[in-house]
Design an enzyme around this catalytic site. Structure first.
Site, PDB file in Angstrom:
ATOM      1  N   GLY A  45     -27.206 -22.470 -26.957  1.00  0.00           N
ATOM      2  CA  GLY A  45     -27.251 -22.428 -28.416  1.00  0.00           C
ATOM      3  C   GLY A  45     -26.712 -23.717 -29.000  1.00  0.00           C
ATOM      4  O   GLY A  45     -25.926 -24.430 -28.365  1.00  0.00           O
ATOM      5  N   GLN A  50     -22.985 -28.957 -35.487  1.00  0.00           N
ATOM      6  CA  GLN A  50     -22.577 -29.607 -34.233  1.00  0.00           C
ATOM      7  C   GLN A  50     -23.216 -30.985 -34.070  1.00  0.00           C
ATOM      8  O   GLN A  50     -22.775 -31.764 -33.235  1.00  0.00           O
ATOM      9  CB  GLN A  50     -22.932 -28.729 -33.038  1.00  0.00           C
ATOM     10  CG  GLN A  50     -22.082 -27.469 -32.944  1.00  0.00           C
ATOM     11  CD  GLN A  50     -22.480 -26.647 -31.744  1.00  0.00           C
ATOM     12  OE1 GLN A  50     -23.372 -25.803 -31.821  1.00  0.00           O
ATOM     13  NE2 GLN A  50     -21.834 -26.909 -30.629  1.00  0.00           N
ATOM     14  N   CYS A  92     -18.623 -24.078 -25.406  1.00  0.00           N
ATOM     15  CA  CYS A  92     -19.249 -24.667 -26.581  1.00  0.00           C
ATOM     16  C   CYS A  92     -19.572 -26.125 -26.289  1.00  0.00           C
ATOM     17  O   CYS A  92     -18.751 -26.836 -25.694  1.00  0.00           O
ATOM     18  CB  CYS A  92     -18.284 -24.562 -27.767  1.00  0.00           C
ATOM     19  SG  CYS A  92     -18.922 -25.241 -29.300  1.00  0.00           S
ATOM     20  N   LEU A  93     -20.763 -26.556 -26.695  1.00  0.00           N
ATOM     21  CA  LEU A  93     -21.154 -27.941 -26.459  1.00  0.00           C
ATOM     22  C   LEU A  93     -20.253 -28.921 -27.217  1.00  0.00           C
ATOM     23  O   LEU A  93     -20.150 -30.080 -26.838  1.00  0.00           O
ATOM     24  CB  LEU A  93     -22.623 -28.152 -26.858  1.00  0.00           C
ATOM     25  CG  LEU A  93     -23.638 -27.369 -26.015  1.00  0.00           C
ATOM     26  CD1 LEU A  93     -25.047 -27.555 -26.560  1.00  0.00           C
ATOM     27  CD2 LEU A  93     -23.563 -27.773 -24.548  1.00  0.00           C
ATOM     28  N   HIS A 134     -21.807 -16.536 -32.017  1.00  0.00           N
ATOM     29  CA  HIS A 134     -21.108 -17.813 -31.811  1.00  0.00           C
ATOM     30  C   HIS A 134     -21.724 -18.894 -32.713  1.00  0.00           C
ATOM     31  O   HIS A 134     -21.016 -19.640 -33.379  1.00  0.00           O
ATOM     32  CB  HIS A 134     -21.209 -18.190 -30.324  1.00  0.00           C
ATOM     33  CG  HIS A 134     -20.649 -19.515 -29.957  1.00  0.00           C
ATOM     34  ND1 HIS A 134     -19.542 -19.648 -29.150  1.00  0.00           N
ATOM     35  CD2 HIS A 134     -21.046 -20.779 -30.254  1.00  0.00           C
ATOM     36  CE1 HIS A 134     -19.289 -20.947 -28.976  1.00  0.00           C
ATOM     37  NE2 HIS A 134     -20.196 -21.653 -29.639  1.00  0.00           N
ATOM     38  N   GLU A 135     -23.067 -18.976 -32.721  1.00  0.00           N
ATOM     39  CA  GLU A 135     -23.746 -20.013 -33.503  1.00  0.00           C
ATOM     40  C   GLU A 135     -23.609 -19.768 -35.004  1.00  0.00           C
ATOM     41  O   GLU A 135     -23.405 -20.713 -35.773  1.00  0.00           O
ATOM     42  CB  GLU A 135     -25.218 -20.127 -33.100  1.00  0.00           C
ATOM     43  CG  GLU A 135     -25.450 -20.510 -31.645  1.00  0.00           C
ATOM     44  CD  GLU A 135     -24.682 -21.732 -31.166  1.00  0.00           C
ATOM     45  OE1 GLU A 135     -24.399 -22.640 -31.977  1.00  0.00           O
ATOM     46  OE2 GLU A 135     -24.339 -21.775 -29.971  1.00  0.00           O
ATOM     47  N   HIS A 138     -20.396 -21.043 -36.247  1.00  0.00           N
ATOM     48  CA  HIS A 138     -20.411 -22.482 -36.514  1.00  0.00           C
ATOM     49  C   HIS A 138     -20.817 -22.764 -37.960  1.00  0.00           C
ATOM     50  O   HIS A 138     -20.278 -23.673 -38.596  1.00  0.00           O
ATOM     51  CB  HIS A 138     -21.393 -23.208 -35.590  1.00  0.00           C
ATOM     52  CG  HIS A 138     -20.830 -23.601 -34.267  1.00  0.00           C
ATOM     53  ND1 HIS A 138     -19.770 -24.468 -34.133  1.00  0.00           N
ATOM     54  CD2 HIS A 138     -21.203 -23.258 -33.010  1.00  0.00           C
ATOM     55  CE1 HIS A 138     -19.511 -24.644 -32.834  1.00  0.00           C
ATOM     56  NE2 HIS A 138     -20.366 -23.911 -32.139  1.00  0.00           N
TER      57      HIS A 138
END
Length: 169
Positions: A45, A50, A92-93, A134-135, A138
């Site tokens: 994701g 991000q 997480c990226l 999660h996304e 963000h």
């Protein structure tokens, strides 16, 4: 085109994103670039903040093996969630190589606008449910580490700061 993923701490990761008012070709291209960036990372994701874009846009694909299912969501929102919870080890990226167990609703119903401007609704469970929550977090300026206790959160933030300094060299 691959985008640069912001590394925590970065103030843009803590900002609430604006709703997408009108789908433009520019936004569709951004979504395609985000999918390419997510697959390359690799991740399941990616949210627009991000990559420094403060718009309510997420992409995801939780298929690990088999035919990919790239999903693009403009203005996603959780419409309902189960009382039953699930614990999943999240990463997480924007917080590379750091993982922690997070408890979230096991199932969620999400509404969003698709790439063609059509409203969609779908029920998600398992990894898909964790990922979409999660996304969406963000988009509201919330990171998975915000679910952790202060000591664990500080430890992960210190490691992330160290990585950021090393990458800047």
């Amino acid at each position: 085109m691959l985008k640069t993923i912001l590394i925590h701490p970065d103030p843009r990761l803590k900002k609430k994103c604006d709703a997408v008012a009108d789908l433009s070709d520019e936004l569709r291209t951004l979504a395609a670039d985000m999918l390419e960036t997510m697959y390359e990372a690799p991740g399941v994701g990616l949210a627009a903040p991000q990559i420094g874009v403060l718009s309510r846009l997420i992409v995801m694909d939780c298929v690990k093996e088999g035919t990919p299912e790239p999903t693009v969501m403009f203005n996603p929102e959780v419409l309902s969630s189960s009382d039953e919870t699930n614990v999943y080890e999240e990463g997480c990226l924007s917080i590379p190589d750091q993982f922690a167990e997070v408890t979230r609703p096991k199932e969620v119903r999400v509404g969003w606008i698709d790439m063609d401007g059509n409203p969609q609704e779908k029920d998600f469970d398992g990894l898909w449910s964790t990922c979409v929550q999660h996304e969406i977090d963000h988009l509201n300026g919330k990171l998975f580490i915000d679910y952790l206790g202060p000591m664990k959160r500080q430890m992960i933030t210190r490691k992330s700061l160290k990585l950021k300094r090393e990458l800047a060299r």
